[in-house]
Design an enzyme around this catalytic site. Structure first.
Site, PDB file in Angstrom:
ATOM      1  N   LYS A 114       0.867  -1.192   0.000  1.00  0.00           N
ATOM      2  CA  LYS A 114       0.000   0.000   0.000  1.00  0.00           C
ATOM      3  C   LYS A 114       0.900   1.237   0.000  1.00  0.00           C
ATOM      4  CE  LYS A 114      -4.332   1.358   2.226  1.00  0.00           C
ATOM      5  NZ  LYS A 114      -5.129   1.177   3.443  1.00  0.00           N
TER       6      LYS A 114
HETATM    7  O1  G3P Z   1      -9.183   2.530   4.160  1.00  0.00           O
HETATM    8  C1  G3P Z   1      -8.871   3.789   4.675  1.00  0.00           C
HETATM    9  C2  G3P Z   1      -9.560   3.949   5.960  1.00  0.00           C
HETATM   10  O2  G3P Z   1      -8.962   3.192   6.957  1.00  0.00           O
HETATM   11  C3  G3P Z   1      -9.731   5.334   6.402  1.00  0.00           C
HETATM   12  O3  G3P Z   1     -10.930   5.351   7.074  1.00  0.00           O
HETATM   13  O4  G3P Z   1     -12.610   6.210   8.581  1.00  0.00           O
HETATM   14  O5  G3P Z   1     -10.183   6.788   8.938  1.00  0.00           O
HETATM   15  O6  G3P Z   1     -11.461   7.770   7.040  1.00  0.00           O
HETATM   16  P1  G3P Z   1     -11.324   6.610   7.951  1.00  0.00           P
END
Ligand code: G3P
Length: 218
Positions: free
Chosen positions: A87
């Site tokens: 990633k």
């Molecule tokens: O896949 C990316 C994710 O982990 C981010 O999620 O909820 O932190 O925006 P969030």
């Protein structure tokens, strides 16, 4: 459409895997930190534990921000298990690293994507997966699902093979909307996946079926 779980929590990964619908896992440095995983050896062992549960792609994110460091870290991560995906953040150095791994046949996931222009250059560099962040776009009063739709159209028109992995998914509705918008994969926390199962009329209907059965079999 495939389901990935967006967590580094082993119990949640097992629970999703036990449902029989789990196709892969995505992690990021914040999710690893949330589980208290730190230090190279612990991080490596944690990825091994995840790859022992799930056969599908497991995204492991590089920490380096320069291309040489990303390549060095990515090559080490790729040794952990055959299903590891490197990633890499959407930056100039990140694009160079994606190109490098693409030419070596090592799968990549381009993360922190917030525009169709970024999606275009990541696909051109040969990213295997592209992670547009639906929830974080909604957070700034924009439309995360509309971005998925535009990227899906762009990739279809241009014939790119990069798969759209809708990320930063915050609820079950985001999953359905991302699927309708053309995402190939959705990665989301366990509660969003489990939320797909729920409807109050299902619970009411099941309770009535069981009560009627009990009455006629008393
Ligand atoms: O896949 C990316 C994710 O982990 C981010 O999620 O909820 O932190 O925006 P969030």
């Amino acid at each position: 459409m495939r389901f990935f779980i967006d967590t580094a929590n082993i119990e949640q990964i097992k629970e999703a895997h036990d449902l029989g619908i789990l196709d892969g896992v995505t992690t990021n440095p914040s999710l690893m930190a949330k589980e208290g995983i730190s230090g190279k050896e612990n991080i490596t062992n944690h990825y091994k534990a995840i790859c022992d549960i799930v056969d599908g792609p497991v995204s492991a994110e590089v920490i380096a921000t320069d291309v040489e460091g990303m390549i060095r870290e990515g090559e080490e991560l790729a040794q952990i298990a055959p299903n590891i995906v490197i990633k890499i953040p959407m930056t100039k150095d990140g694009i160079k690293a994606i190109r490098y791994f693409s030419q070596k046949g090592i799968p990549t996931n381009c993360t922190l994507v917030f525009s169709s222009g970024q999606a275009l250059i990541a696909a051109k560099a040969g990213a295997t997966f592209l992670s547009p962040f639906v929830g974080r776009i909604d957070d700034i009063n924009w439309d995360g699902v509309a971005l998925i739709r535009e990227i899906a159209e762009l990739y279809a028109v241009q014939g790119f093979n990069t798969e759209i992995l809708a990320a930063s998914v915050r609820n079950s509705r985001h999953i359905v909307q991302s699927a309708l918008a053309g995402a190939d994969i959705v990665t989301c926390p366990l509660p969003s996946i489990l939320g797909l199962l729920k409807h109050p009329l299902t619970d009411i209907g099941l309770a009535k079926f069981l009560a009627d059965h009990k009455k006629s079999n008393a």
